[in-house]
Write a protein that holds these residues in place. Sequence first.
Motif, PDB file in Angstrom:
ATOM      1  N   LEU A  11     -86.345  -7.631  28.301  1.00  0.00           N
ATOM      2  CA  LEU A  11     -86.008  -9.035  28.528  1.00  0.00           C
ATOM      3  C   LEU A  11     -87.214  -9.921  28.826  1.00  0.00           C
ATOM      4  N   THR A  12     -88.291  -9.349  29.337  1.00  0.00           N
ATOM      5  CA  THR A  12     -89.445 -10.177  29.704  1.00  0.00           C
ATOM      6  C   THR A  12     -90.595 -10.117  28.712  1.00  0.00           C
ATOM      7  N   VAL A  13     -90.786  -8.986  28.046  1.00  0.00           N
ATOM      8  CA  VAL A  13     -91.920  -8.846  27.131  1.00  0.00           C
ATOM      9  C   VAL A  13     -91.467  -8.742  25.678  1.00  0.00           C
ATOM     10  N   THR A  14     -90.619  -7.766  25.393  1.00  0.00           N
ATOM     11  CA  THR A  14     -90.197  -7.525  24.015  1.00  0.00           C
ATOM     12  C   THR A  14     -89.513  -8.746  23.417  1.00  0.00           C
ATOM     13  N   LYS A  15     -88.684  -9.403  24.187  1.00  0.00           N
ATOM     14  CA  LYS A  15     -87.947 -10.576  23.704  1.00  0.00           C
ATOM     15  C   LYS A  15     -88.888 -11.673  23.243  1.00  0.00           C
ATOM     16  N   ILE A  16     -89.998 -11.845  23.930  1.00  0.00           N
ATOM     17  CA  ILE A  16     -90.939 -12.930  23.627  1.00  0.00           C
ATOM     18  C   ILE A  16     -91.992 -12.508  22.608  1.00  0.00           C
ATOM     19  N   LYS A  17     -92.605 -11.359  22.813  1.00  0.00           N
ATOM     20  CA  LYS A  17     -93.731 -10.947  21.965  1.00  0.00           C
ATOM     21  C   LYS A  17     -93.328 -10.165  20.718  1.00  0.00           C
ATOM     22  N   ASP A  20     -88.623  -8.720  16.674  1.00  0.00           N
ATOM     23  CA  ASP A  20     -88.034  -7.727  15.763  1.00  0.00           C
ATOM     24  C   ASP A  20     -87.618  -6.468  16.515  1.00  0.00           C
ATOM     25  N   HIS A  21     -88.437  -6.057  17.476  1.00  0.00           N
ATOM     26  CA  HIS A  21     -88.085  -4.890  18.297  1.00  0.00           C
ATOM     27  C   HIS A  21     -86.883  -5.211  19.194  1.00  0.00           C
ATOM     28  N   PHE A  22     -86.866  -6.431  19.722  1.00  0.00           N
ATOM     29  CA  PHE A  22     -85.736  -6.861  20.546  1.00  0.00           C
ATOM     30  C   PHE A  22     -84.442  -6.751  19.745  1.00  0.00           C
ATOM     31  N   ARG A  23     -84.505  -7.202  18.494  1.00  0.00           N
ATOM     32  CA  ARG A  23     -83.315  -7.154  17.639  1.00  0.00           C
ATOM     33  C   ARG A  23     -82.905  -5.705  17.346  1.00  0.00           C
ATOM     34  N   VAL A  28     -79.312  -8.166  18.089  1.00  0.00           N
ATOM     35  CA  VAL A  28     -79.146  -9.615  18.015  1.00  0.00           C
ATOM     36  C   VAL A  28     -80.536 -10.234  18.203  1.00  0.00           C
ATOM     37  N   THR A  29     -80.776 -11.386  17.563  1.00  0.00           N
ATOM     38  CA  THR A  29     -82.077 -12.041  17.713  1.00  0.00           C
ATOM     39  C   THR A  29     -82.207 -12.626  19.120  1.00  0.00           C
ATOM     40  N   PRO A  30     -83.436 -12.828  19.591  1.00  0.00           N
ATOM     41  CA  PRO A  30     -83.602 -13.464  20.905  1.00  0.00           C
ATOM     42  C   PRO A  30     -82.934 -14.839  20.973  1.00  0.00           C
ATOM     43  N   VAL A  59     -78.899 -10.093  31.932  1.00  0.00           N
ATOM     44  CA  VAL A  59     -78.976  -8.645  32.149  1.00  0.00           C
ATOM     45  C   VAL A  59     -77.642  -7.995  31.782  1.00  0.00           C
ATOM     46  N   GLN A  60     -76.546  -8.612  32.214  1.00  0.00           N
ATOM     47  CA  GLN A  60     -75.224  -8.060  31.923  1.00  0.00           C
ATOM     48  C   GLN A  60     -74.941  -8.067  30.417  1.00  0.00           C
ATOM     49  N   LEU A  61     -75.328  -9.144  29.736  1.00  0.00           N
ATOM     50  CA  LEU A  61     -75.148  -9.209  28.288  1.00  0.00           C
ATOM     51  C   LEU A  61     -75.999  -8.155  27.587  1.00  0.00           C
ATOM     52  N   ALA A  62     -77.233  -7.980  28.032  1.00  0.00           N
ATOM     53  CA  ALA A  62     -78.120  -6.989  27.418  1.00  0.00           C
ATOM     54  C   ALA A  62     -77.551  -5.578  27.572  1.00  0.00           C
ATOM     55  N   VAL A  63     -77.036  -5.260  28.742  1.00  0.00           N
ATOM     56  CA  VAL A  63     -76.439  -3.934  28.969  1.00  0.00           C
ATOM     57  C   VAL A  63     -75.248  -3.730  28.034  1.00  0.00           C
TER      58      VAL A  63
END
Length: 198
Positions: A11-17, A20-23, A28-30, A59-63
């Motif tokens: 949520l703090t690094v992958t989502k921003i930097k 594609d990995h976040f997805r 889902v896209t950031p 956090v709840q949505l990500a889980v």
Amino acid sequence: LHPPAQLPHVLTVTKIKYPDHFRQILHVTPYKFDQITAKICTDPVFTNHSHCEQHPVDVQLAVTLYQFGHSGNAAGQSAVARWAGVGHGTVSLMTRRVMTAILQPDFMAEAVHFPTAEEKEAAKSWVEARLCKAWRGAWCLVDGTLIPLYDRPHWYGESYFDQKCNYSLNIQVRSSTNIVTLYFYCLPGCFPAKPLYC
């Protein structure tokens, strides 16, 4: 001894930097993740009158998305709890809250609708121009998966029994050009399938 939780980094690094990995992790896209979070964050299910505050809505949505995006042992309470750094029971609570917010009539009325005639025609034109003129009528793609449930639901439990002899929620995805629709199939015979545009 468990390794550190991965969710805070996602949520703090992958989502921003690394969007594609976040997805790949949350499916889902950031941008869409933030949109969904903004839409559901005001739902009363995310408030309580206790001295123990709930985890933030993102956090709840990500889980919830992480659990729905995995199957088998990877989607189990223990695996998701280790990934998120929360307790086993917290995974169920978070998933229940997120689904309660998503299935609220206000959210469904705004996010769930069938494509208009103009949207269908735009999709057909795109197929004809970019793929094959003979496929013009094939303006959408459908795929689906079963999300296994831990146990038989109390209400209409037999409706959740699938062809693989498990209790599960059937999710169908329809895609056409830039529109992705998510269909929740639950309680067959009680409610029609509803599309959710993402």
